[in-house]
Design a protein around this motif. Structure first.
Motif, PDB file in Angstrom:
ATOM      1  N   THR A  85       0.901  -1.143  -0.050  1.00  0.00           N
ATOM      2  CA  THR A  85       0.038  -0.031   0.139  1.00  0.00           C
ATOM      3  C   THR A  85       0.854   1.191  -0.143  1.00  0.00           C
ATOM      4  N   ILE A  86       2.052   1.211   0.895  1.00  0.00           N
ATOM      5  CA  ILE A  86       3.013   2.549   0.814  1.00  0.00           C
ATOM      6  C   ILE A  86       3.195   2.751  -0.324  1.00  0.00           C
ATOM      7  N   ALA A  87       4.027   1.624  -1.111  1.00  0.00           N
ATOM      8  CA  ALA A  87       4.601   1.664  -2.509  1.00  0.00           C
ATOM      9  C   ALA A  87       3.624   2.222  -3.400  1.00  0.00           C
ATOM     10  N   VAL A  88       2.506   1.584  -3.505  1.00  0.00           N
ATOM     11  CA  VAL A  88       1.640   2.256  -4.677  1.00  0.00           C
ATOM     12  C   VAL A  88       1.092   3.583  -4.385  1.00  0.00           C
ATOM     13  N   GLN A  89       0.824   4.079  -3.180  1.00  0.00           N
ATOM     14  CA  GLN A  89       0.407   5.254  -2.566  1.00  0.00           C
ATOM     15  C   GLN A  89       1.399   6.380  -3.165  1.00  0.00           C
ATOM     16  N   LYS A  90       2.767   6.009  -2.901  1.00  0.00           N
ATOM     17  CA  LYS A  90       3.811   6.915  -3.447  1.00  0.00           C
ATOM     18  C   LYS A  90       3.788   6.954  -4.927  1.00  0.00           C
ATOM     19  N   LEU A  91       3.101   6.320  -5.594  1.00  0.00           N
ATOM     20  CA  LEU A  91       3.229   6.188  -6.971  1.00  0.00           C
ATOM     21  C   LEU A  91       1.991   6.969  -7.493  1.00  0.00           C
ATOM     22  N   GLY A  92       1.136   7.480  -6.598  1.00  0.00           N
ATOM     23  CA  GLY A  92      -0.070   8.292  -7.051  1.00  0.00           C
ATOM     24  C   GLY A  92      -1.356   7.700  -6.984  1.00  0.00           C
ATOM     25  N   ALA A  93      -1.289   6.432  -6.534  1.00  0.00           N
ATOM     26  CA  ALA A  93      -2.453   5.655  -6.634  1.00  0.00           C
ATOM     27  C   ALA A  93      -3.273   6.111  -5.393  1.00  0.00           C
ATOM     28  N   LYS A  94      -4.746   5.727  -5.667  1.00  0.00           N
ATOM     29  CA  LYS A  94      -5.652   5.647  -4.763  1.00  0.00           C
ATOM     30  C   LYS A  94      -6.101   4.279  -3.924  1.00  0.00           C
ATOM     31  N   VAL A  95      -5.649   4.140  -3.013  1.00  0.00           N
ATOM     32  CA  VAL A  95      -5.620   2.469  -2.272  1.00  0.00           C
ATOM     33  C   VAL A  95      -6.585   2.311  -1.320  1.00  0.00           C
ATOM     34  N   THR A  96      -7.283   1.248  -1.576  1.00  0.00           N
ATOM     35  CA  THR A  96      -7.946   0.664  -0.428  1.00  0.00           C
ATOM     36  C   THR A  96      -7.356  -0.743   0.161  1.00  0.00           C
ATOM     37  N   CYS A  97      -6.926  -0.707   1.332  1.00  0.00           N
ATOM     38  CA  CYS A  97      -6.014  -1.376   1.791  1.00  0.00           C
ATOM     39  C   CYS A  97      -6.652  -2.194   2.875  1.00  0.00           C
ATOM     40  N   THR A  98      -6.832  -3.709   2.414  1.00  0.00           N
ATOM     41  CA  THR A  98      -7.603  -4.643   3.253  1.00  0.00           C
ATOM     42  C   THR A  98      -6.731  -5.940   3.834  1.00  0.00           C
ATOM     43  N   ASP A  99      -7.290  -6.315   5.029  1.00  0.00           N
ATOM     44  CA  ASP A  99      -6.943  -7.734   5.359  1.00  0.00           C
ATOM     45  C   ASP A  99      -7.859  -8.201   6.176  1.00  0.00           C
ATOM     46  N   GLY A 100      -8.140  -9.664   6.192  1.00  0.00           N
ATOM     47  CA  GLY A 100      -9.133 -10.235   7.140  1.00  0.00           C
ATOM     48  C   GLY A 100      -9.175  -9.981   8.395  1.00  0.00           C
ATOM     49  N   ASP A 101      -7.990  -9.616   9.254  1.00  0.00           N
ATOM     50  CA  ASP A 101      -7.452  -9.565  10.615  1.00  0.00           C
ATOM     51  C   ASP A 101      -7.441  -7.956  11.034  1.00  0.00           C
ATOM     52  N   PRO A 102      -8.497  -7.641  11.628  1.00  0.00           N
ATOM     53  CA  PRO A 102      -8.214  -6.095  12.044  1.00  0.00           C
ATOM     54  C   PRO A 102      -6.935  -5.541  12.529  1.00  0.00           C
ATOM     55  N   ARG A 103      -6.309  -6.446  13.312  1.00  0.00           N
ATOM     56  CA  ARG A 103      -5.034  -6.306  14.101  1.00  0.00           C
ATOM     57  C   ARG A 103      -4.120  -5.874  12.979  1.00  0.00           C
ATOM     58  N   MET A 104      -4.034  -6.810  11.942  1.00  0.00           N
ATOM     59  CA  MET A 104      -3.435  -6.432  10.688  1.00  0.00           C
ATOM     60  C   MET A 104      -3.393  -5.108  10.055  1.00  0.00           C
ATOM     61  N   LEU A 105      -4.781  -4.812  10.117  1.00  0.00           N
ATOM     62  CA  LEU A 105      -5.147  -3.405   9.679  1.00  0.00           C
ATOM     63  C   LEU A 105      -4.680  -2.340  10.261  1.00  0.00           C
ATOM     64  N   GLU A 106      -4.598  -2.475  11.667  1.00  0.00           N
ATOM     65  CA  GLU A 106      -4.113  -1.545  12.793  1.00  0.00           C
ATOM     66  C   GLU A 106      -2.489  -1.488  12.417  1.00  0.00           C
ATOM     67  N   LEU A 107      -1.843  -2.386  12.342  1.00  0.00           N
ATOM     68  CA  LEU A 107      -0.255  -2.538  11.832  1.00  0.00           C
ATOM     69  C   LEU A 107      -0.075  -1.662  10.803  1.00  0.00           C
ATOM     70  N   ALA A 108      -1.048  -1.904   9.550  1.00  0.00           N
ATOM     71  CA  ALA A 108      -0.783  -1.558   8.429  1.00  0.00           C
ATOM     72  C   ALA A 108      -1.020  -0.089   8.354  1.00  0.00           C
ATOM     73  N   LYS A 109      -1.982   0.601   9.058  1.00  0.00           N
ATOM     74  CA  LYS A 109      -2.113   1.827   9.230  1.00  0.00           C
ATOM     75  C   LYS A 109      -0.972   2.637   9.938  1.00  0.00           C
ATOM     76  N   GLU A 110      -0.733   1.968  11.123  1.00  0.00           N
ATOM     77  CA  GLU A 110       0.433   2.773  11.706  1.00  0.00           C
ATOM     78  C   GLU A 110       1.861   2.783  11.010  1.00  0.00           C
ATOM     79  N   ASN A 111       1.958   1.810   9.931  1.00  0.00           N
ATOM     80  CA  ASN A 111       3.103   1.771   9.051  1.00  0.00           C
ATOM     81  C   ASN A 111       2.753   3.042   7.965  1.00  0.00           C
ATOM     82  N   VAL A 112       1.615   3.011   7.446  1.00  0.00           N
ATOM     83  CA  VAL A 112       1.445   3.945   6.389  1.00  0.00           C
ATOM     84  C   VAL A 112       1.589   5.179   7.100  1.00  0.00           C
ATOM     85  N   ARG A 113       0.598   5.651   8.281  1.00  0.00           N
ATOM     86  CA  ARG A 113       1.214   6.977   8.782  1.00  0.00           C
ATOM     87  C   ARG A 113       2.594   7.264   8.923  1.00  0.00           C
TER      88      ARG A 113
END
Length: 287
Positions: free
Chosen positions: A153-181
């Protein structure tokens, strides 16, 4: 169009363009003093010109500088080191930009494999950043399946994309959001739980016309293949480009996954097969 590539077999890219991964090996010819001065200059410029969007966030620059000085090969090596899963933080070079990724493998409460960056995730970021024209991703609608740490998600966002970042595990979404931020990549990124094959999660995503659907190392559990195929079949349209990069773990696991894809009314045609087992498949929705 869907592409499926074997993560361990993509040809190495030029170091100036590749994702650099943490690895143990021969030290690279990096002048630590020069690197430290260069990064120090970047830190000063970043503090004086905080609105300069092309610079990575200060935290990322600081962490990169620390690693370059103490262990340069951990930043610039192109080889994957499985010991890196035990690192709490990693810095990877995506193109010319450092990306800071927090991992949770050492947390005894974590049972998900998505808490660390695996080879396929690094290969996905390398492929999108160096092999795909930027114009193909800029302003495109991208859906990432099974984000884990959020690296893709970080890689494609930096390339100008609009990204919907998904995972089945809410804890992974929290980790992903922390890294994206942490990497200053929250703009044009949304986070949503998507359990493969689950109607209540798939239906809200059907209203978007997806230009890209991405999945890095999402095929490691054979029991999930049918649900992955169902999800892709429901969300991919005629012009959607689907890229799946995965590591071969069995003698015929890639072939079995492709047969599963075909069973869900997706037509597969292998157009590239190299001695290094790179699989690139065009898959068209035939419904």
């Amino acid at each position: 169009q869907i592409c499926f590539l074997s993560a361990t077999s993509l040809k190495p890219c030029d170091r100036r363009r590749a994702v650099a991964t943490c690895a143990v090996g021969n030290p690279l010819p990096v002048n630590r003093g020069v690197a430290a001065v260069a990064l120090g200059t970047a830190l000063i410029v970043g503090s004086l010109v905080p609105w300069l969007g092309s610079l990575p966030p200060m935290l990322v620059l600081v962490k990169t500088a620390q690693l370059v000085v103490s262990n340069p090969q951990s930043v610039f090596s192109e080889e994957y080191d499985f010991d890196s899963v035990y690192m709490n933080e990693r810095v990877l070079m995506i193109g010319k930009r450092p990306v800071l990724i927090k991992q949770r493998w050492g947390n005894p409460d974590e049972t998900s494999t998505g808490v660390v960056v695996w080879p396929a995730g690094e290969q996905m970021s390398r492929y999108l950043s160096t092999e795909v024209p930027r114009r193909a991703l800029n302003r495109s609608n991208v859906l990432e399946l099974g984000t884990g740490t959020g690296l893709t998600t970080i890689a494609v966002q930096k390339l100008g994309a609009k990204v919907t970042c998904t995972d089945g595990d809410p804890r992974m979404l929290e980790l992903a959001k922390e890294n994206v931020r942490a990497n200053g990549a929250l703009q044009n990124v949304t986070f949503r739980q998507l359990r493969w094959g689950v109607e209540e999660d798939i239906i809200p995503l059907e209203s978007t016309s997806w230009d890209w659907i991405l999945g890095a190392d999402i095929t490691y559990k054979e029991g999930a293949w049918s649900d992955i195929a169902k999800t892709i079949s429901r969300l991919a349209e005629k012009n959607t480009k689907v890229l799946i990069i995965s590591q071969r773990r069995g003698v015929d696991d890639i072939e079995k996954f492709l047969r599963t894809i075909q069973e869900h009314e997706l037509e597969c045609a292998r157009n590239t097969h190299t001695p290094k087992e790179v699989y690139i498949l065009n898959i068209c929705d035939v419904k």
